[in-house]
Design an enzyme around this catalytic site. Structure first.
Site, mmCIF file in Angstrom:
data_model
loop_
_atom_site.group_PDB
_atom_site.id
_atom_site.type_symbol
_atom_site.label_atom_id
_atom_site.label_comp_id
_atom_site.label_asym_id
_atom_site.label_seq_id
_atom_site.Cartn_x
_atom_site.Cartn_y
_atom_site.Cartn_z
ATOM 1 N N ASP A 1 0.864 -1.175 0.000
ATOM 2 C CA ASP A 1 0.000 0.000 0.000
ATOM 3 C C ASP A 1 0.904 1.229 0.000
ATOM 4 O O ASP A 1 1.713 1.402 0.908
ATOM 5 C CB ASP A 1 -0.881 -0.030 1.263
ATOM 6 C CG ASP A 1 -1.965 1.042 1.257
ATOM 7 O OD1 ASP A 1 -1.769 2.091 0.598
ATOM 8 O OD2 ASP A 1 -2.982 0.844 1.936
ATOM 9 N N ASP B 1 -3.624 7.290 -3.469
ATOM 10 C CA ASP B 1 -3.374 6.220 -2.509
ATOM 11 C C ASP B 1 -3.813 4.929 -3.192
ATOM 12 O O ASP B 1 -4.925 4.860 -3.729
ATOM 13 C CB ASP B 1 -4.243 6.547 -1.277
ATOM 14 C CG ASP B 1 -4.101 5.588 -0.126
ATOM 15 O OD1 ASP B 1 -3.333 4.627 -0.223
ATOM 16 O OD2 ASP B 1 -4.792 5.818 0.893
ATOM 17 N N HIS C 1 -11.639 6.495 2.160
ATOM 18 C CA HIS C 1 -11.611 7.853 2.703
ATOM 19 C C HIS C 1 -11.522 8.884 1.594
ATOM 20 O O HIS C 1 -11.098 8.596 0.483
ATOM 21 C CB HIS C 1 -10.409 7.997 3.627
ATOM 22 C CG HIS C 1 -9.120 7.490 3.020
ATOM 23 N ND1 HIS C 1 -8.216 8.301 2.411
ATOM 24 C CD2 HIS C 1 -8.636 6.227 2.898
ATOM 25 C CE1 HIS C 1 -7.211 7.585 1.961
ATOM 26 N NE2 HIS C 1 -7.438 6.309 2.221
ATOM 27 N N HIS D 1 -6.397 11.511 4.913
ATOM 28 C CA HIS D 1 -7.732 11.075 5.323
ATOM 29 C C HIS D 1 -8.506 12.310 5.746
ATOM 30 O O HIS D 1 -8.191 12.928 6.752
ATOM 31 C CB HIS D 1 -7.662 10.116 6.513
ATOM 32 C CG HIS D 1 -7.096 8.791 6.167
ATOM 33 N ND1 HIS D 1 -7.581 7.619 6.684
ATOM 34 C CD2 HIS D 1 -6.093 8.430 5.354
ATOM 35 C CE1 HIS D 1 -6.895 6.601 6.194
ATOM 36 N NE2 HIS D 1 -5.973 7.070 5.390
ATOM 37 N N GLU E 1 -11.147 1.224 -0.630
ATOM 38 C CA GLU E 1 -10.228 0.146 -0.287
ATOM 39 C C GLU E 1 -10.873 -0.989 0.496
ATOM 40 O O GLU E 1 -10.833 -1.012 1.716
ATOM 41 C CB GLU E 1 -8.995 0.672 0.448
ATOM 42 C CG GLU E 1 -9.241 1.606 1.598
ATOM 43 C CD GLU E 1 -7.911 2.097 2.208
ATOM 44 O OE1 GLU E 1 -6.981 1.293 2.338
ATOM 45 O OE2 GLU E 1 -7.826 3.284 2.534
ATOM 46 N N GLU F 1 -6.932 -1.299 -3.499
ATOM 47 C CA GLU F 1 -7.264 0.118 -3.315
ATOM 48 C C GLU F 1 -6.903 0.937 -4.546
ATOM 49 O O GLU F 1 -5.837 0.748 -5.143
ATOM 50 C CB GLU F 1 -6.506 0.701 -2.102
ATOM 51 C CG GLU F 1 -6.782 2.195 -1.871
ATOM 52 C CD GLU F 1 -6.069 2.773 -0.653
ATOM 53 O OE1 GLU F 1 -5.055 2.199 -0.221
ATOM 54 O OE2 GLU F 1 -6.535 3.809 -0.156
HETATM 55 MN MN MN Z 1 -3.587 3.020 1.060
HETATM 56 MN MN MN Z 2 -6.201 4.600 1.828
#
Ligand code: MN
Ligand code: MN
Length: 307
Positions: A89, A100, A160, A168, A193, A289
């Site tokens: 990630d 992200d 998010h 976030h 995600e 994600e």
């Molecule tokens: Mn992430």
């Molecule tokens: Mn994330």
């Protein structure tokens, strides 16, 4: 929060997304049994920089029942285990505009289906994502599909909203059915995600004692004590984005090994810690994600697609 994105902001999100796509494509091939987690993390972070971006947070590599928030501390010697389920990630930002993204590599064929289910959940969501739909529809789709395939969703990990220098922000996007009247709006940037585990999993993660990722809570603060000027430099460098000890050691050569411990004590109220999150029944977890830019009647997947 900005209501509409201007052309410059849009370009920066697209540029960050393009870097993320390239790094994702390349790094999939680097995940093999025996590879050092520290080396892999640093390779991914350096690649982001080589391509013109900055890591938006320390690269997370979480294996098996570790679901999120693990980044190798300095000197870490662990490597990818045989049959490991490896989640990578990472985030890229260009001038604070963040994307992200995450993927999971199953080194055992037994875990392949769980990974496919997580990816399929994400695909299903991207098919319906647009301005005006309810946040609650995401969880509905993800939970229903995962359950139909015999898997369970991790209910206390969510997607998010993303904003400049803010990983976030706004509302979170649950992967299970919830009641909410909140809706997606045009020009929102959101990370979706899903985290999936097997039916015997608890469907929840718990916090471990360890935390290797930190962030400053506020954009301005008072710098006091013997490390004041150094903390100010560190704060200016990371702003409110997550960072880790590795980054502090490499960017601020004047700090010693026990520096962070002292900073943590002195600045505890200004810092947020991210404890490592582990599936409560110790079952393996898969994650997928992507970050999306919400449009009037569709959404651009910034971090996926062919490069
Ligand atoms: Mn992430
Ligand atoms: Mn994330």
């Amino acid at each position: 929060m900005a209501l509409a994105l201007n052309e410059d902001e849009m370009e920066k999100y697209l540029a960050a997304g393009e870097i993320a796509r390239k790094v994702k494509k390349e790094s999939r091939k680097w995940v093999r049994e025996g590879v050092s987690l520290l080396d892999l993390c640093e390779k991914i972070e350096s690649r982001i920089v080589e391509l013109g971006g900055s890591p938006a947070f320390p690269c997370n590599i979480c294996v098996d029942e570790i679901a999120a928030h693990f980044t190798p501390p300095p000197g870490f010697t662990g490597s990818i285990p045989q049959e490991g389920l490896v989640k990578i990630d990472f985030g890229v930002h260009v001038d604070g505009y963040i994307v992200d993204t995450a993927f999971t590599i199953p080194l055992s064929p037994r875990d392949r289906e769980m990974v496919e289910v997580a990816e399929e959940c994400l695909l299903k969501v991207s098919g319906i994502l647009k301005a005006g739909i309810k946040i609650s529809q995401i969880g509905e789709i993800v939970e229903k599909f995962a359950n139909s395939k015999g898997f369970k969703v991790i209910r206390n990990l969510t997607g998010h909203q993303v904003d400049r220098f803010n990983l976030h922000t706004g509302f979170s996007i649950p992967n299970v059915r919830i009641f909410s009247t909140e809706k997606f709006r045009k020009d929102m940037v959101v990370a979706i995600e899903p985290f999936i585990t097997i039916a015997d999993g608890s469907g929840e993660v718990g916090e471990s004692e360890e935390a290797y990722i930190y962030r400053f809570k506020y954009l301005s603060m008072n710098y006091t004590g013997e490390f004041g000027s150094l903390v100010k430099k560190i704060h200016n460098s990371f702003k409110t984005l997550p960072f880790c000890e590795r980054w502090i050691m490499s960017q601020f050569r004047e700090v010693g090994r026990d520096f962070l411990k002292k900073v943590l004590e002195n600045y505890r109220k200004n810092l947020m810690l991210y404890p490592v999150l582990i599936e409560k029944n110790g079952k393996k977890v898969a994650q997928a994600e992507d970050t999306f830019l919400v449009l009037e009647d569709s959404a651009i997947n910034l971090t996926s697609g062919e490069v």
